[in-house]
Design an enzyme around this catalytic site. Structure first.
Site, mmCIF file in Angstrom:
data_model
loop_
_atom_site.group_PDB
_atom_site.id
_atom_site.type_symbol
_atom_site.label_atom_id
_atom_site.label_comp_id
_atom_site.label_asym_id
_atom_site.label_seq_id
_atom_site.Cartn_x
_atom_site.Cartn_y
_atom_site.Cartn_z
ATOM 1 N N LYS A 1 5.111 0.767 9.733
ATOM 2 C CA LYS A 1 4.964 1.943 8.998
ATOM 3 C C LYS A 1 4.323 3.016 9.734
ATOM 4 O O LYS A 1 4.695 4.241 9.630
ATOM 5 C CB LYS A 1 4.068 1.692 7.626
ATOM 6 N N GLU B 1 0.926 -1.188 -0.032
ATOM 7 C CA GLU B 1 0.201 0.116 0.055
ATOM 8 C C GLU B 1 0.924 1.278 0.137
ATOM 9 O O GLU B 1 2.008 1.216 0.703
ATOM 10 C CB GLU B 1 -1.009 0.049 1.287
ATOM 11 N N ARG C 1 5.988 -12.636 9.259
ATOM 12 C CA ARG C 1 6.689 -11.563 9.005
ATOM 13 C C ARG C 1 8.007 -11.331 9.583
ATOM 14 O O ARG C 1 8.282 -12.101 10.675
ATOM 15 C CB ARG C 1 5.684 -10.109 9.305
#
Length: 567
Positions: free
Chosen positions: A278, A42, A268
């Site tokens: 983020k 994104e 992850r």
RNA sequence: UGGGAUGUAGUGUAAUGGUAACACUGCAGAUUCUGGUUCUGCCUUUAGGGGUUCGAAUCCCUUCAUCCCAGCCA
């Protein structure tokens, strides 16, 4: 060399994703035997080290099995997304050495199609327009342990939903007034299946579609359909999406979709002493804790690039970490190992003094200068040599001299002989101090027969120091970076990661003394400041008139570790 | 207390019913014109308890622990 490397790679045991692919290939479950993956960021921030794992998995696996990897921007929330991010992300992926070729896509490319499918969903009575407020939706959804209940609008007539959805699209309703929801199961133990929202109203300008749309599709609806449209065969994502797989399968099984991609989840990447969120990284930028997304202390790709990491070392790092489904915390020392290993093979060696102490070689002629030959990289036979100027007065590191050395110290001290790298043997004869006892300079004599760094009688010295000629030295700013956080998992103890910020994550040395060669180097060139670490010229501030270097990582240092242990 | 997942040296990751291993870290030592590199050696491992089996990290039962999910974020 190259062959060995490839062979070594081949010997690595298969991870579970590779097994899935090989199994699918072996059983002809993949059209034309061409696997297609996608990396779907994104554009709401810069890519970080965690994304490198995903990039390596998606691009790397496609490469390994002769398939393709699409780059797709998952741009369905215009409030958070920006063109700046879209551009930075592409730059970062390229820098890592991956290429999406012609396969650049955006979820927003499919808005029209996605909308049409939504309309069909309503027509098939699989979606409805809900007028519940956000708060009401939450109440109706139930909790983790209690089922939800149907919205009063769940049985809204199809025509009415159709009409309202169209009005939503036309901007006739304010944000929050209506939402398009899938009709699945409000009692599902999986929260994601309790009539998830498909579309919401947002009067935000989209970085690519501008103001064309005021309704935007949700992730759970967009992602699987985008995968299907692009004929993705293997959709790899992180563990937190495991619960979304049923929603993914729901979306890919609706009638308008004729390709069925499959989602697989992996853990992850987490690394100690840093963080990969983020949202938090954005906060560090906005609150000016760091200078920007590309601050060399940031775990962003642009930050570590500026810091001096090589893309090869980063890919090596993620491949060593491996792929599994266990939530893990990789020690940052593995990352440091990987950079050092790579940079050791390719960094240009140079001499730079970070904390200068003047040494006068009393038996060296006053006005003489000479050029001495220095190897550029002892690890690389192809790297040749350069010339370094030498004269009567030189700088050495202050820590390379001690008036009263501890046991085991074999650098310069009164009466001791050491080697000046590439130059001569010198012996300390005098220590010059001011009234307060601060050491101003050290006097030595040199052995003219030891030119080049080895004495004529082959006598050995224990210590070797790097040095820079005073009269030829260039001034440089050197930025020493350290961990951004002091704890393995920032915020794990106090609940606030800002509490764990390392106040000494950056030390700026304004007056480092470096050899003239450094005037010629550019950012992007890997350097080793002999005995000090790996460095790179700063991509923003460095020029031949204003030398600025960033420390990538220190060299391993068993001596100071020993000293620390002695107390 | 609903659902989904996961537990192998300090940290990662292998071993897919047949001798528990590789890398990093740590600790020794050797080599070295970088106290770097390189080389050698050492330390430490199957979450607990039952069961099946000649044999279990692996299969079964059970307990425990950890992570994720109640956005109109992705």
């Amino acid at each position: 060399m190259a062959e060995e490397f490839i062979e070594k790679k081949e010997e690595r045991p298969l991870n579970f994703l590779e097994r899935i692919i090989e199994d699918d290939l072996a059983n002809n479950r993949v059209t034309d035997n061409i696997i297609i993956t996608r990396f779907p960021p994104e554009p709401n921030g810069y890519l970080h080290i965690g994304h490198i794992k995903s990039i390596w998995i998606n691009f790397g696996l496609a490469q390994k099995y002769g398939g393709k990897c699409h780059l797709r921007f998952d741009d369905t929330n215009p409030e958070k997304e920006e063109m700046e991010y879209i551009e930075a992300i592409q730059e970062d992926i390229k820098w890592l050495g991956y290429d999406w070729g012609d396969y650049l896509y955006h979820a927003s490319d499919y808005y029209e199609q996605l909308h049409q499918i939504a309309v069909n969903l309503i027509k098939r009575d699989l979606a409805y327009v809900d007028s519940l407020s956000g708060e009401e939706v939450r109440e109706y959804r139930g909790t983790l342990t209690t089922p939800g209940k149907n919205s009063p609008d769940r049985n809204r007539p199809i025509n009415e939903s159709l009409k309202l959805f169209e009005e939503m699209r036309q901007g006739k309703h304010p944000e929050g007034k209506y939402v398009l929801r899938a009709k699945i199961d409000m009692a599902s133990p999986n929260m994601n299946l309790r009539d998830p929202a498909l579309y919401r109203i947002k009067f935000a300008s989209h970085p690519r579609t501008g103001d064309k749309w005021c309704i935007y599709p949700m992730y759970d609806y967009t992602h699987p359909i985008s995968d299907a449209i692009e004929n993705i065969t293997h959709s790899f994502c992180t563990l937190e999406f495991e619960d979304h797989r049923p929603a993914y399968d729901w979306a890919t099984s609706i009638d308008d979709i004729d390709h069925t991609p499959k989602q697989y989840e992996f853990a992850r990447l987490n690394i100690s002493y840093t963080m990969m969120s983020k949202r938090r990284l954005l906060q560090l930028v906005n609150s000016k804790v760091v200078t920007g997304w590309d601050d060399p202390r940031m775990p962003t790709i642009s930050g570590i690039r500026r810091r001096g990491y090589s893309p090869e070392s980063l890919i090596d790092f993620v491949s060593r970490v491996g792929v599994a489904k266990v939530e893990s915390l990789v020690d940052h020392s593995l990352l440091e190992f990987c950079v050092r290993e790579d940079l050791n093979k390719r960094a240009q060696r140079v001499m730079a003094i970070l904390d200068p102490l003047k040494v006068v070689i009393t038996n060296y002629p006053e006005n003489k200068s000479e050029y001495l030959v220095a190897e550029n990289n002892p690890e690389d036979p192809a790297a040749s040599t350069r010339e370094v100027p030498f004269s009567r007065e030189i700088y050495i590191e202050r820590e390379d001299f001690m008036e009263n050395p501890p046991k085991g110290y074999h650098r310069l001290y009164p009466g001791n002989e050491i080697r000046l790298k590439h130059a001569y043997y010198i012996t300390c004869t005098d220590v010059i101090k001011d009234e307060e006892g601060n050491i101003l300079e050290v006097h030595c004599t040199y052995d003219p027969l030891s030119k080049g760094g080895m004495s004529s009688d082959m006598r050995r010295v224990r210590g070797t120091s790097h040095w820079v000629s005073v009269k030829h030295a260039l001034n440089a700013e050197v930025r020493l970076y350290d961990k951004l956080f002091l704890t393995e998992v920032p915020g794990s103890e106090t609940g606030n990661y800002l509490d764990d910020l390392n106040p000494d994550s950056l030390t700026v040395i304004k007056e480092a003394k470096v050899e003239p060669f450094l005037k010629e180097v550019k950012s992007g060139q890997y350097l080793q400041f002999l005995r000090n670490g790996y460095f790179m010229a700063d991509s923003r501030d460095h020029s031949s008139d204003n030398l600025v270097f960033n420390r990538t990582v220190t060299l391993r240092d068993s001596w100071s570790k020993k000293v620390a242990k002695m107390g």
